[in-house]
Scaffold this motif. Structure first.
Motif, mmCIF file in Angstrom:
data_model
loop_
_atom_site.group_PDB
_atom_site.id
_atom_site.type_symbol
_atom_site.label_atom_id
_atom_site.label_comp_id
_atom_site.label_asym_id
_atom_site.label_seq_id
_atom_site.Cartn_x
_atom_site.Cartn_y
_atom_site.Cartn_z
ATOM 1 N N CYS A 61 8.294 14.612 3.485
ATOM 2 C CA CYS A 61 7.305 13.620 3.103
ATOM 3 C C CYS A 61 7.997 12.263 3.048
ATOM 4 C CB CYS A 61 6.695 13.967 1.751
ATOM 5 S SG CYS A 61 5.627 12.689 1.053
ATOM 6 N N ALA A 62 7.562 11.355 3.909
ATOM 7 C CA ALA A 62 8.137 10.014 3.941
ATOM 8 C C ALA A 62 7.260 9.089 3.103
ATOM 9 C CB ALA A 62 8.220 9.514 5.377
ATOM 10 N N ALA A 63 7.884 8.405 2.152
ATOM 11 C CA ALA A 63 7.147 7.548 1.226
ATOM 12 C C ALA A 63 7.411 6.072 1.514
ATOM 13 C CB ALA A 63 7.548 7.871 -0.212
ATOM 14 N N ASN A 106 -1.413 9.319 -5.858
ATOM 15 C CA ASN A 106 -1.449 9.087 -4.420
ATOM 16 C C ASN A 106 -1.099 10.387 -3.697
ATOM 17 O OD1 ASN A 106 -1.766 5.971 -3.696
ATOM 18 N ND2 ASN A 106 -0.512 6.119 -5.540
ATOM 19 N N TRP A 107 -1.818 10.659 -2.629
ATOM 20 C CA TRP A 107 -1.649 11.875 -1.857
ATOM 21 C C TRP A 107 -1.493 11.534 -0.381
ATOM 22 C CZ3 TRP A 107 -3.021 16.980 -3.996
ATOM 23 C CH2 TRP A 107 -3.349 16.934 -5.361
ATOM 24 N N GLY A 108 -0.729 12.377 0.309
ATOM 25 C CA GLY A 108 -0.693 12.274 1.755
ATOM 26 C C GLY A 108 -1.919 12.958 2.344
ATOM 27 N N GLN A 109 -1.950 13.061 3.633
ATOM 28 C CA GLN A 109 -3.061 13.732 4.316
ATOM 29 C C GLN A 109 -2.786 15.215 4.534
ATOM 30 O OE1 GLN A 109 -6.262 12.611 4.935
ATOM 31 N NE2 GLN A 109 -5.411 11.126 3.507
ATOM 32 N N GLY A 110 -1.571 15.630 4.254
ATOM 33 C CA GLY A 110 -1.254 17.044 4.334
ATOM 34 C C GLY A 110 -0.681 17.474 5.668
ATOM 35 N N THR A 111 0.076 18.564 5.631
ATOM 36 C CA THR A 111 0.594 19.186 6.843
ATOM 37 C C THR A 111 0.271 20.669 6.765
ATOM 38 O OG1 THR A 111 2.549 19.427 8.269
ATOM 39 C CG2 THR A 111 2.934 19.572 5.899
ATOM 40 N N LEU A 112 -0.268 21.208 7.840
ATOM 41 C CA LEU A 112 -0.770 22.576 7.840
ATOM 42 C C LEU A 112 0.338 23.564 8.173
ATOM 43 C CD1 LEU A 112 -3.252 24.403 7.559
ATOM 44 C CD2 LEU A 112 -3.638 24.098 10.018
ATOM 45 N N VAL A 113 0.478 24.554 7.319
ATOM 46 C CA VAL A 113 1.427 25.643 7.528
ATOM 47 C C VAL A 113 0.636 26.922 7.749
ATOM 48 C CG1 VAL A 113 3.225 27.055 6.463
ATOM 49 C CG2 VAL A 113 3.232 24.560 6.152
ATOM 50 N N THR A 114 0.882 27.579 8.849
ATOM 51 C CA THR A 114 0.218 28.842 9.168
ATOM 52 C C THR A 114 1.276 29.916 9.335
ATOM 53 O OG1 THR A 114 -1.566 27.669 10.315
ATOM 54 C CG2 THR A 114 -1.352 30.030 10.732
ATOM 55 N N GLU A 149 0.850 -1.203 0.000
ATOM 56 C CA GLU A 149 0.000 0.000 0.000
ATOM 57 C C GLU A 149 0.882 1.247 0.000
ATOM 58 O OE1 GLU A 149 -2.085 0.551 3.617
ATOM 59 O OE2 GLU A 149 -3.244 2.251 2.902
ATOM 60 N N VAL A 150 0.582 2.147 -0.927
ATOM 61 C CA VAL A 150 1.329 3.401 -0.992
ATOM 62 C C VAL A 150 0.970 4.281 0.208
ATOM 63 C CG1 VAL A 150 1.643 5.539 -2.286
ATOM 64 C CG2 VAL A 150 1.495 3.354 -3.505
ATOM 65 N N GLN A 151 1.986 4.801 0.856
ATOM 66 C CA GLN A 151 1.754 5.742 1.949
ATOM 67 C C GLN A 151 2.670 6.941 1.790
ATOM 68 O OE1 GLN A 151 1.999 3.753 5.840
ATOM 69 N NE2 GLN A 151 -0.231 3.917 5.907
ATOM 70 N N LEU A 152 2.100 8.110 1.973
ATOM 71 C CA LEU A 152 2.844 9.359 1.959
ATOM 72 C C LEU A 152 2.504 10.101 3.242
ATOM 73 C CD1 LEU A 152 2.099 10.379 -1.742
ATOM 74 C CD2 LEU A 152 4.252 9.460 -0.866
ATOM 75 N N VAL A 153 3.504 10.385 4.046
ATOM 76 C CA VAL A 153 3.275 11.019 5.341
ATOM 77 C C VAL A 153 4.078 12.305 5.429
ATOM 78 C CG1 VAL A 153 3.390 10.769 7.838
ATOM 79 C CG2 VAL A 153 2.875 8.770 6.417
ATOM 80 N N GLU A 154 3.346 13.416 5.444
ATOM 81 C CA GLU A 154 3.992 14.726 5.541
ATOM 82 C C GLU A 154 4.246 15.117 6.991
ATOM 83 O OE1 GLU A 154 0.809 15.003 2.184
ATOM 84 O OE2 GLU A 154 0.969 14.196 4.222
ATOM 85 N N SER A 155 5.240 15.943 7.187
ATOM 86 C CA SER A 155 5.538 16.475 8.513
ATOM 87 C C SER A 155 6.265 17.798 8.351
ATOM 88 C CB SER A 155 6.396 15.496 9.319
ATOM 89 O OG SER A 155 7.636 15.265 8.669
ATOM 90 N N GLY A 156 6.365 18.534 9.464
ATOM 91 C CA GLY A 156 7.129 19.771 9.447
ATOM 92 C C GLY A 156 6.302 21.043 9.447
#
Lengths: 122, 110
Positions: A22-24, A111-119, A1-8
């Motif tokens: 983004c860790a793939a 395939n997309w990650g769930q996103g990481t919010l930048v404010t 299963e493809v997984q993309l996990v954003e952080s930061g």
């Protein structure tokens, strides 16, 4: 299963910097182009940057050119976005997205990650 | 890098067909067969529905189809179902290693 996990992501003051990662997993990372796409809450999608499989081709949206730098480490199966001189208008949910081929040109992020919010705010 | 033009909204009754347009220029939609369409439900990441103008990824129902004429691409959803209600975005290769998205269309199933 493809997984993309954003952080930061996080809250940052205008003019400061932030680095997204983004860790793939679940696919052969160095076979595919990768992209960053952002979405302002309640608004549409905006392509930010893309990088080919071997980093030989890189592109940026005009709105971030000269301020953001995309990179990838195929050994670590990771994608990065260095964001400098941040502005309020950079506030968004940043998605990491996988291309369906090795080139930036074959747009189609399958395939997309769930996103990481930048404010960006003072 | 101007955004592609989509109608803000579209609607149809269950079982009907609806078509969403995506207008660009000869530098993006008209210049390349790299048009994609995405479906996005509230709070979810976008899902690829069509790529290369008319190709469907595995698992996407054949009720979804894509086409292109000149600088305008279209997404047609046939046999509308309640779960098709979502936002739809088109995108195109814009040349010089760039990608451009449309502003999005909110599809309502009446």
């Amino acid at each position: 299963e493809v997984q993309l996990v954003e952080s930061g992501g996080g809250l940052v003051q205008p003019g400061r910097s932030l680095r997204l990662s983004c860790a793939a997993s679940g696919f052969t990372f160095d076979d595919y182009a990768m992209h960053w796409v952002r979405q302002t809450p309640g608004k549409g999608l905006e392509w930010v940057s893309g990088i080919s499989w071997n980093s030989g081709s890189i592109g940026y949206a005009d709105s971030v050119k000269g301020r953001f730098t995309i990179s990838r480490d195929n050994a670590k199966k990771s994608l990065y976005l260095q964001m400098n001189s941040l502005r309020a208008e950079d506030t968004a949910l940043y998605y990491c997205a996988k291309g369906y081929c090795s080139s930036i040109s074959c747009t189609g992020h399958d395939n997309w990650g769930q996103g990481t919010l930048v404010t960006v705010s003072s | 890098q101007s955004a592609l033009t989509q109608p803000p909204s579209a609607s149809g009754s269950p079982g009907q067909s609806v078509t969403i347009s995506c207008t660009g220029t000869s530098s993006d939609v008209g210049g390349y067969n790299y048009v994609s369409w995405y479906q996005q439900h509230p709070g979810k990441a976008p899902k690829l529905m069509i790529y290369e103008v008319s190709k469907r990824p595995s698992g996407v129902p054949d009720r979804f189809s894509g086409s292109k004429s000149g600088n305008t691409a279209s997404l047609t959803v046939s046999g509308l179902q309640a779960e098709d209600e979502a936002d739809y975005y088109c995108s195109s290769y814009g040349g010089y290693n760039t990608v451009v998205f449309g502003g999005g269309t909110k599809l309502t199933v009446l």
